[in-house]
Design a protein around this motif. Sequence first.
Motif, PDB file in Angstrom:
ATOM      1  N   VAL A  68       0.749  -0.846   0.126  1.00 52.51           N
ATOM      2  CA  VAL A  68      -0.052  -0.345  -0.047  1.00 52.51           C
ATOM      3  C   VAL A  68       0.289   1.692   0.059  1.00 52.51           C
ATOM      4  O   VAL A  68       1.731   1.119   1.229  1.00 52.51           O
ATOM      5  CB  VAL A  68      -0.972   0.224   1.560  1.00 52.51           C
ATOM      6  N   TYR A  69       0.503   2.608  -1.276  1.00 57.44           N
ATOM      7  CA  TYR A  69       1.477   3.049  -1.528  1.00 57.44           C
ATOM      8  C   TYR A  69       0.675   4.471  -0.957  1.00 57.44           C
ATOM      9  O   TYR A  69      -0.741   4.265  -0.764  1.00 57.44           O
ATOM     10  CB  TYR A  69       2.199   3.354  -2.195  1.00 57.44           C
ATOM     11  N   THR A  97      -1.048  13.989  -2.670  1.00 51.90           N
ATOM     12  CA  THR A  97      -2.646  14.202  -2.483  1.00 51.90           C
ATOM     13  C   THR A  97      -3.493  13.842  -1.616  1.00 51.90           C
ATOM     14  O   THR A  97      -4.574  13.628  -0.744  1.00 51.90           O
ATOM     15  CB  THR A  97      -3.709  13.409  -3.940  1.00 51.90           C
ATOM     16  N   GLY A  98      -2.652  12.504  -1.048  1.00 54.35           N
ATOM     17  CA  GLY A  98      -2.649  11.753  -0.083  1.00 54.35           C
ATOM     18  C   GLY A  98      -2.944  10.494  -0.015  1.00 54.35           C
ATOM     19  O   GLY A  98      -3.643   9.575   0.763  1.00 54.35           O
ATOM     20  N   THR A  99      -3.296   9.909  -1.238  1.00 54.54           N
ATOM     21  CA  THR A  99      -4.572   8.925  -1.545  1.00 54.54           C
ATOM     22  C   THR A  99      -3.889   7.619  -1.644  1.00 54.54           C
ATOM     23  O   THR A  99      -2.597   7.539  -1.738  1.00 54.54           O
ATOM     24  CB  THR A  99      -5.016   8.964  -2.960  1.00 54.54           C
ATOM     25  N   LYS A 100      -4.117   7.063  -0.783  1.00 54.21           N
ATOM     26  CA  LYS A 100      -3.979   5.483  -0.824  1.00 54.21           C
ATOM     27  C   LYS A 100      -3.618   4.812  -1.706  1.00 54.21           C
ATOM     28  O   LYS A 100      -5.671   4.795  -2.519  1.00 54.21           O
ATOM     29  CB  LYS A 100      -4.005   5.241   0.750  1.00 54.21           C
ATOM     30  N   PHE A 101      -3.181   3.844  -1.931  1.00 54.26           N
ATOM     31  CA  PHE A 101      -3.569   2.651  -3.217  1.00 54.26           C
ATOM     32  C   PHE A 101      -3.075   1.494  -3.203  1.00 54.26           C
ATOM     33  O   PHE A 101      -1.926   1.124  -2.240  1.00 54.26           O
ATOM     34  CB  PHE A 101      -3.430   3.461  -4.443  1.00 54.26           C
ATOM     35  N   LEU A 102      -3.755   0.066  -3.698  1.00 56.47           N
ATOM     36  CA  LEU A 102      -3.042  -0.651  -3.095  1.00 56.47           C
ATOM     37  C   LEU A 102      -1.979  -1.635  -4.347  1.00 56.47           C
ATOM     38  O   LEU A 102      -2.635  -1.233  -5.769  1.00 56.47           O
ATOM     39  CB  LEU A 102      -4.436  -2.176  -3.089  1.00 56.47           C
ATOM     40  N   ASN A 148      -9.818   1.184  -4.489  1.00 57.39           N
ATOM     41  CA  ASN A 148     -10.735   0.758  -3.446  1.00 57.39           C
ATOM     42  C   ASN A 148     -10.213   0.725  -1.625  1.00 57.39           C
ATOM     43  O   ASN A 148      -9.617   0.137  -1.986  1.00 57.39           O
ATOM     44  CB  ASN A 148     -11.529  -0.048  -4.033  1.00 57.39           C
ATOM     45  N   PRO A 149     -10.905   1.078  -0.720  1.00 58.66           N
ATOM     46  CA  PRO A 149     -10.317   0.688   0.162  1.00 58.66           C
ATOM     47  C   PRO A 149     -10.870  -0.372   0.323  1.00 58.66           C
ATOM     48  O   PRO A 149      -9.660  -0.607   1.834  1.00 58.66           O
ATOM     49  CB  PRO A 149     -11.521   2.128   1.099  1.00 58.66           C
ATOM     50  N   ASN A 150     -11.485  -0.694   0.755  1.00 53.49           N
ATOM     51  CA  ASN A 150     -12.161  -2.264  -0.228  1.00 53.49           C
ATOM     52  C   ASN A 150     -10.240  -3.494   0.154  1.00 53.49           C
ATOM     53  O   ASN A 150     -10.017  -4.045   0.916  1.00 53.49           O
ATOM     54  CB  ASN A 150     -13.385  -2.985   0.656  1.00 53.49           C
ATOM     55  N   HIS A 151     -10.033  -2.503  -1.271  1.00 53.87           N
ATOM     56  CA  HIS A 151      -9.124  -3.697  -1.190  1.00 53.87           C
ATOM     57  C   HIS A 151      -7.378  -2.996  -0.377  1.00 53.87           C
ATOM     58  O   HIS A 151      -6.600  -4.481  -0.490  1.00 53.87           O
ATOM     59  CB  HIS A 151      -8.675  -3.150  -2.902  1.00 53.87           C
ATOM     60  N   LEU A 152      -8.033  -1.988   0.364  1.00 51.95           N
ATOM     61  CA  LEU A 152      -6.352  -1.373   1.059  1.00 51.95           C
ATOM     62  C   LEU A 152      -6.449  -2.791   1.965  1.00 51.95           C
ATOM     63  O   LEU A 152      -4.982  -2.782   2.955  1.00 51.95           O
ATOM     64  CB  LEU A 152      -6.470  -0.941   1.941  1.00 51.95           C
TER      65      LEU A 152
END
Length: 124
Positions: A16-17, A22-27, A52-56
């Motif tokens: 996860v980065y 933007t501060g957006t997290k992604f997998l 998708n937050p659930n994927h994180l």
Amino acid sequence: MFKAQVMGRLGKDAVVYESSTTGTKFLTFTLAVNTKNLNDEKTYWIDVRSFNPNHLKLVNYLTKGKALVVGGDFNTGTITDKTGTVRITHSITCDYITFPNIGGSNKNENSTNDSSNNNVRNHN
């Protein structure tokens, strides 16, 4: 827009980065997808990203060698490697991740669906 669904195995553990702007997290992870044609076998490496937050939440389950089915927007591009060779890249911006039940591997694991209803589906 081109949609694709592929099945393969993770080449290394997912990460996860967080975007520095933007501060957006992604997998993100890389999926090895094998194809066979008569006497020819080839492996394609697909770079997968999900916002998708659930994927994180799946990051601890997405480990090297794990079988997955992913689907989403498919893109290709090119990069130039250290030797100056131009190579084609493949990537998917992921809508869904599924853990298939294949030969006892990934048994009794679930998948996460698109953000529209965030369902969890069991594929046993």
